[in-house]
Motif scaffolding. Sequence first.
Motif, PDB file in Angstrom:
ATOM      1  N   GLY A  74       0.802  -1.220   0.000  1.00 32.58           N
ATOM      2  CA  GLY A  74       0.000   0.000   0.000  1.00 32.58           C
ATOM      3  C   GLY A  74       0.832   1.265   0.000  1.00 32.58           C
ATOM      4  O   GLY A  74       0.329   2.339  -0.339  1.00 32.58           O
ATOM      5  N   CYS A 106       3.019  15.393 -11.171  1.00 37.79           N
ATOM      6  CA  CYS A 106       3.433  16.036  -9.921  1.00 37.79           C
ATOM      7  C   CYS A 106       2.370  15.728  -8.870  1.00 37.79           C
ATOM      8  O   CYS A 106       1.277  15.254  -9.199  1.00 37.79           O
ATOM      9  CB  CYS A 106       3.641  17.528 -10.103  1.00 37.79           C
ATOM     10  SG  CYS A 106       2.224  18.361 -10.750  1.00 37.79           S
ATOM     11  N   ALA A 108      -0.656  15.870  -6.556  1.00 40.25           N
ATOM     12  CA  ALA A 108      -1.927  16.576  -6.683  1.00 40.25           C
ATOM     13  C   ALA A 108      -2.164  17.394  -5.420  1.00 40.25           C
ATOM     14  O   ALA A 108      -1.803  16.973  -4.326  1.00 40.25           O
ATOM     15  CB  ALA A 108      -3.055  15.578  -6.884  1.00 40.25           C
TER      16      ALA A 108
ATOM     17  N   MET B   1       5.463   7.932   5.152  1.00 45.30           N
ATOM     18  CA  MET B   1       5.129   7.195   3.924  1.00 45.30           C
ATOM     19  C   MET B   1       3.598   7.122   3.775  1.00 45.30           C
ATOM     20  O   MET B   1       2.907   6.727   4.706  1.00 45.30           O
ATOM     21  CB  MET B   1       5.725   5.790   4.010  1.00 45.30           C
ATOM     22  CG  MET B   1       5.431   4.920   2.824  1.00 45.30           C
ATOM     23  SD  MET B   1       6.540   5.226   1.452  1.00 45.30           S
ATOM     24  CE  MET B   1       8.092   4.756   2.190  1.00 45.30           C
ATOM     25  N   ASN B   2       3.092   7.525   2.637  1.00 47.97           N
ATOM     26  CA  ASN B   2       1.648   7.442   2.394  1.00 47.97           C
ATOM     27  C   ASN B   2       1.264   6.018   2.004  1.00 47.97           C
ATOM     28  O   ASN B   2       2.017   5.345   1.302  1.00 47.97           O
ATOM     29  CB  ASN B   2       1.264   8.399   1.263  1.00 47.97           C
ATOM     30  CG  ASN B   2       1.412   9.843   1.687  1.00 47.97           C
ATOM     31  OD1 ASN B   2       0.891  10.234   2.722  1.00 47.97           O
ATOM     32  ND2 ASN B   2       2.143  10.615   0.904  1.00 47.97           N
ATOM     33  N   ASN B   3       0.089   5.600   2.431  1.00 49.69           N
ATOM     34  CA  ASN B   3      -0.348   4.229   2.192  1.00 49.69           C
ATOM     35  C   ASN B   3      -1.797   4.201   1.689  1.00 49.69           C
ATOM     36  O   ASN B   3      -2.679   4.815   2.286  1.00 49.69           O
ATOM     37  CB  ASN B   3      -0.212   3.409   3.480  1.00 49.69           C
ATOM     38  CG  ASN B   3      -0.426   1.941   3.221  1.00 49.69           C
ATOM     39  OD1 ASN B   3      -1.526   1.504   2.920  1.00 49.69           O
ATOM     40  ND2 ASN B   3       0.651   1.166   3.295  1.00 49.69           N
ATOM     41  N   LEU B   4      -2.003   3.460   0.604  1.00 48.32           N
ATOM     42  CA  LEU B   4      -3.332   3.411  -0.025  1.00 48.32           C
ATOM     43  C   LEU B   4      -4.372   2.742   0.862  1.00 48.32           C
ATOM     44  O   LEU B   4      -5.576   2.963   0.690  1.00 48.32           O
ATOM     45  CB  LEU B   4      -3.274   2.640  -1.342  1.00 48.32           C
ATOM     46  CG  LEU B   4      -2.569   3.317  -2.517  1.00 48.32           C
ATOM     47  CD1 LEU B   4      -2.659   2.420  -3.745  1.00 48.32           C
ATOM     48  CD2 LEU B   4      -3.196   4.677  -2.811  1.00 48.32           C
ATOM     49  N   PHE B   5      -3.903   1.881   1.772  1.00 45.29           N
ATOM     50  CA  PHE B   5      -4.863   1.132   2.589  1.00 45.29           C
ATOM     51  C   PHE B   5      -5.244   1.866   3.873  1.00 45.29           C
ATOM     52  O   PHE B   5      -6.078   1.393   4.630  1.00 45.29           O
ATOM     53  CB  PHE B   5      -4.288  -0.255   2.932  1.00 45.29           C
ATOM     54  CG  PHE B   5      -4.113  -1.129   1.721  1.00 45.29           C
ATOM     55  CD1 PHE B   5      -5.215  -1.609   1.034  1.00 45.29           C
ATOM     56  CD2 PHE B   5      -2.852  -1.452   1.249  1.00 45.29           C
ATOM     57  CE1 PHE B   5      -5.070  -2.402  -0.098  1.00 45.29           C
ATOM     58  CE2 PHE B   5      -2.689  -2.248   0.128  1.00 45.29           C
ATOM     59  CZ  PHE B   5      -3.802  -2.725  -0.551  1.00 45.29           C
ATOM     60  N   PRO B  19      -7.331  12.941  -5.231  1.00 47.45           N
ATOM     61  CA  PRO B  19      -6.260  13.000  -6.235  1.00 47.45           C
ATOM     62  C   PRO B  19      -4.906  12.814  -5.568  1.00 47.45           C
ATOM     63  O   PRO B  19      -4.633  13.407  -4.521  1.00 47.45           O
ATOM     64  CB  PRO B  19      -6.399  14.398  -6.848  1.00 47.45           C
ATOM     65  CG  PRO B  19      -7.320  15.155  -5.980  1.00 47.45           C
ATOM     66  CD  PRO B  19      -8.041  14.211  -5.073  1.00 47.45           C
ATOM     67  N   LEU B  20      -4.072  11.971  -6.154  1.00 47.56           N
ATOM     68  CA  LEU B  20      -2.753  11.679  -5.584  1.00 47.56           C
ATOM     69  C   LEU B  20      -1.638  12.303  -6.407  1.00 47.56           C
ATOM     70  O   LEU B  20      -0.645  12.787  -5.869  1.00 47.56           O
ATOM     71  CB  LEU B  20      -2.539  10.162  -5.505  1.00 47.56           C
ATOM     72  CG  LEU B  20      -3.584   9.379  -4.697  1.00 47.56           C
ATOM     73  CD1 LEU B  20      -3.314   7.884  -4.806  1.00 47.56           C
ATOM     74  CD2 LEU B  20      -3.589   9.818  -3.244  1.00 47.56           C
ATOM     75  N   ALA B  21      -1.794  12.254  -7.712  1.00 44.00           N
ATOM     76  CA  ALA B  21      -0.783  12.835  -8.604  1.00 44.00           C
ATOM     77  C   ALA B  21      -1.479  13.173  -9.910  1.00 44.00           C
ATOM     78  O   ALA B  21      -2.477  12.549 -10.281  1.00 44.00           O
ATOM     79  CB  ALA B  21       0.360  11.846  -8.840  1.00 44.00           C
ATOM     80  N   ILE B  28      -4.130  10.501 -11.258  1.00 45.39           N
ATOM     81  CA  ILE B  28      -4.124   9.294 -10.438  1.00 45.39           C
ATOM     82  C   ILE B  28      -4.917   9.617  -9.180  1.00 45.39           C
ATOM     83  O   ILE B  28      -4.608  10.590  -8.493  1.00 45.39           O
ATOM     84  CB  ILE B  28      -2.690   8.873 -10.051  1.00 45.39           C
ATOM     85  CG1 ILE B  28      -1.839   8.643 -11.308  1.00 45.39           C
ATOM     86  CG2 ILE B  28      -2.698   7.627  -9.182  1.00 45.39           C
ATOM     87  CD1 ILE B  28      -0.371   8.338 -11.006  1.00 45.39           C
ATOM     88  N   VAL B  53      -8.332  -0.258 -10.674  1.00 46.45           N
ATOM     89  CA  VAL B  53      -8.119  -1.531  -9.964  1.00 46.45           C
ATOM     90  C   VAL B  53      -8.790  -1.423  -8.602  1.00 46.45           C
ATOM     91  O   VAL B  53      -8.718  -0.390  -7.936  1.00 46.45           O
ATOM     92  CB  VAL B  53      -6.609  -1.861  -9.836  1.00 46.45           C
ATOM     93  CG1 VAL B  53      -5.832  -0.783  -9.102  1.00 46.45           C
ATOM     94  CG2 VAL B  53      -6.402  -3.223  -9.169  1.00 46.45           C
ATOM     95  N   LEU B  55      -8.619  -2.543  -4.885  1.00 45.74           N
ATOM     96  CA  LEU B  55      -7.553  -3.056  -4.007  1.00 45.74           C
ATOM     97  C   LEU B  55      -8.084  -3.660  -2.714  1.00 45.74           C
ATOM     98  O   LEU B  55      -7.398  -4.447  -2.063  1.00 45.74           O
ATOM     99  CB  LEU B  55      -6.557  -1.943  -3.673  1.00 45.74           C
ATOM    100  CG  LEU B  55      -5.787  -1.404  -4.870  1.00 45.74           C
ATOM    101  CD1 LEU B  55      -4.924  -0.225  -4.465  1.00 45.74           C
ATOM    102  CD2 LEU B  55      -4.933  -2.504  -5.503  1.00 45.74           C
ATOM    103  N   LEU B  99      -7.941   2.289  -7.024  1.00 43.71           N
ATOM    104  CA  LEU B  99      -6.956   3.196  -7.582  1.00 43.71           C
ATOM    105  C   LEU B  99      -7.336   3.388  -9.043  1.00 43.71           C
ATOM    106  O   LEU B  99      -7.518   2.405  -9.786  1.00 43.71           O
ATOM    107  CB  LEU B  99      -5.545   2.609  -7.482  1.00 43.71           C
ATOM    108  CG  LEU B  99      -4.452   3.540  -8.003  1.00 43.71           C
ATOM    109  CD1 LEU B  99      -4.257   4.732  -7.072  1.00 43.71           C
ATOM    110  CD2 LEU B  99      -3.138   2.788  -8.167  1.00 43.71           C
TER     111      LEU B  99
END
Lengths: 109, 109
Positions: A74, A106, A108, B1-5, B19-21, B28, B53, B55, B99
């Motif tokens: 993750g 970059c 967001a 550290m960023n985590n998607l979960f 929005p992440l990037a 993304i 996807v 997750l 994601l």
Amino acid sequence: MNNLFQLAGSLPEAECFEPLARGEKVLIERIVSSGQQTPAGQWYDQPQAEWVVLLQGQAVVTYEDGDRYTLNPGDYLLIPAHCRHRVDYTSQQPPCIWLAIHADLCLAQ
Amino acid sequence: MNNLFQLAGSLPEAECFEPLARGEKVLIERIVSSGQQTPAGQWYDQPQAEWVVLLQGQAVVTYEDGDRYTLNPGDYLLIPAHCRHRVDYTSQQPPCIWLAIHADLCLAQ
């Protein structure tokens, strides 16, 4: 239905880079690593940014400026274009499954 | 550290689009759903393709042409531009973590 966690019964010795979708300046790929690391003294130096998330396994990414990231499932990073980096460790059990997006990106806001 | 979960302790009632990037024609984002579905009779009709996807959780995506996909963790789809689709189900426990990459994409060969 395709699944990112589905792996071949036996993994090849080399890392696998599998393109999943692409556009003019965009590439989405799955990367499967199982113990490989960037050869000593070598750095990735990529013309585009790479947004990468580790989905399975554990890995260590080091930047040339000294930053060092231990990634667990993750965890994600945005590696800027031409930011020299290397992969210092990838777990074998379980293998590392990464999803990487190469594009002019970059963070967001 | 960023985590998607990593999720907030209590989820809002609405779906979250984070929005992440992003780049000029690339976005993304993480989407967190917990029981929401596309309102009856409504369809998403997007000017760009979306590679998505799931997750975590379980979800059902239906295309207007009748194709229906039940997604489990790791399952991914490339939804072409202007392919009308809807989300008919998203699990609440666990919440769905998606994601999504919005860009002018086609399947990689």
